[in-house]
Design a protein around this motif. Structure first.
Motif, short mmCIF file in Angstrom:
data_model
loop_
_atom_site.label_atom_id
_atom_site.label_comp_id
_atom_site.label_asym_id
_atom_site.label_seq_id
_atom_site.Cartn_x
_atom_site.Cartn_y
_atom_site.Cartn_z
N GLN A 1 -1.89 8.93 9.17
CA GLN A 1 -3.16 9.61 8.95
C GLN A 1 -4.33 8.67 9.24
OE1 GLN A 1 -2.19 12.91 8.96
NE2 GLN A 1 -3.86 13.16 7.50
N LYS A 2 -4.22 7.43 8.82
CA LYS A 2 -5.28 6.46 9.04
C LYS A 2 -5.47 6.20 10.53
CE LYS A 2 -6.87 1.89 7.60
NZ LYS A 2 -6.55 0.70 6.77
N HIS B 1 0.81 -1.21 0.00
CA HIS B 1 0.00 0.00 0.00
C HIS B 1 0.85 1.27 0.00
CE1 HIS B 1 -3.06 -2.93 0.86
NE2 HIS B 1 -2.57 -3.17 2.07
N HIS C 1 0.89 7.79 5.30
CA HIS C 1 -0.47 7.28 5.07
C HIS C 1 -1.00 6.55 6.30
CE1 HIS C 1 -3.91 5.46 3.10
NE2 HIS C 1 -3.47 4.26 3.48
N HIS C 2 -0.18 5.69 6.90
CA HIS C 2 -0.63 4.92 8.05
C HIS C 2 -0.86 5.82 9.26
CE1 HIS C 2 0.98 0.76 6.53
NE2 HIS C 2 0.00 1.27 5.79
N LYS D 1 -4.79 8.25 12.93
CA LYS D 1 -5.39 9.45 13.52
C LYS D 1 -6.89 9.47 13.31
CE LYS D 1 -4.87 14.49 13.58
NZ LYS D 1 -4.14 15.63 12.99
N GLN D 2 -7.35 9.06 12.11
CA GLN D 2 -8.77 9.02 11.83
C GLN D 2 -9.47 7.98 12.71
OE1 GLN D 2 -9.02 8.30 7.64
NE2 GLN D 2 -8.30 10.34 7.06
N ILE D 3 -8.84 6.82 12.88
CA ILE D 3 -9.42 5.77 13.73
C ILE D 3 -9.53 6.25 15.17
CG2 ILE D 3 -9.05 3.45 14.67
CD1 ILE D 3 -7.77 2.70 12.03
#
Length: 236
Positions: A196-197, A45, A193-194, A199-201
């Motif tokens: 950011q992901k 990814h 990318h990870h 942080k969203q979770i």
């Protein structure tokens, strides 16, 4: 273009872990094995990875089915390295435009077709005619057919310009650790990318906890009103 082609130690195009074509400097006898380990350990990814350690930059761009990989001296600038990847991508688009699907590629199956491209890349900024590469020399017909490549912007760079710039900045920061096999550790690779992901979770979990607390408070307030029969407790 790369102002000093001797700063390019290795470059290749791969599909998965199969090297379709490659260039390696004659002064780097073991670099092919190191490059293969790097490609085999690219985290999933990712669209671009760049890491500098011991004055060398290991950079790769994953665009669709193909991986474009290079090992360069840290003195190579960002525009020069992006020019290199653009040339490789343009050449690959020209090669597969003839209908070759490459469903079951074999090792170095496109070497003869891409040799002129590597010669063009290495020779574009070179004034020393004695420069050698570890590949068969071109015959006269190929030399006459050789044309300068116009670097086209990579699709992944156009879509992720800010992300690319961030990762290249982090990758060019120097310093790092190499494992016992000579491969830069994945833990040192910047993974915006990870982050950011994650942080969203985390934000989503916070909202779930807050909504749960609100529901508990509403239920408790309802029980209190039922026990006190409205506001009679306060009036009493």
């Amino acid at each position: 273009m790369i102002s000093n082609p001797r700063l390019l130690f290795y470059s290749c195009i791969a599909k998965g872990t199969v090297i379709l074509a490659e260039f390696s400097s004659k002064d780097e006898p073991e670099i092919e094995a190191l490059a293969l380990r790097c490609i085999q350990n690219i985290p999933p990814h990712h669209s671009m990875i760049s890491h500098t350690v011991r004055k060398r930059t290991y950079a790769s761009i994953i665009d669709g089915l193909f991986t474009y990989f290079a090992v360069l001296d840290e003195a190579v600038t960002k525009p020069e390295s992006l020019w290199l990847f653009s040339c490789l991508k343009t050449a690959m688009e020209d090669v597969i435009s003839d209908g070759s699907a490459l469903e079951n590629p074999t090792q170095l199956c496109l070497q003869s077709k891409l040799d002129p491209v590597f010669v063009e890349i290495v020779g574009s900024g070179n004034n020393n005619k004695d420069l050698e590469i570890k590949k068969p020399s071109l015959d006269s017909s190929k030399e006459r057919a050789l044309k300068p490549l116009l670097a086209k912007p990579l699709m992944v760079l156009k879509k992720n310009k800010k992300r690319v710039q961030t990762e290249m900045d982090v990758g060019g920061g120097g310093g790092g650790v190499i494992s016992s096999r000579g491969l830069p550790r994945n833990g040192l690779i910047h993974d915006h990318h990870h982050r950011q992901k994650a942080k969203q979770i985390w934000k989503k979990h916070v909202w779930v906890v807050l909504m749960f607390d609100v529901c508990i408070c509403v239920v408790l307030f309802g029980i209190w009103l039922w026990v006190c029969q409205g506001l009679q407790c306060i009036q009493g």
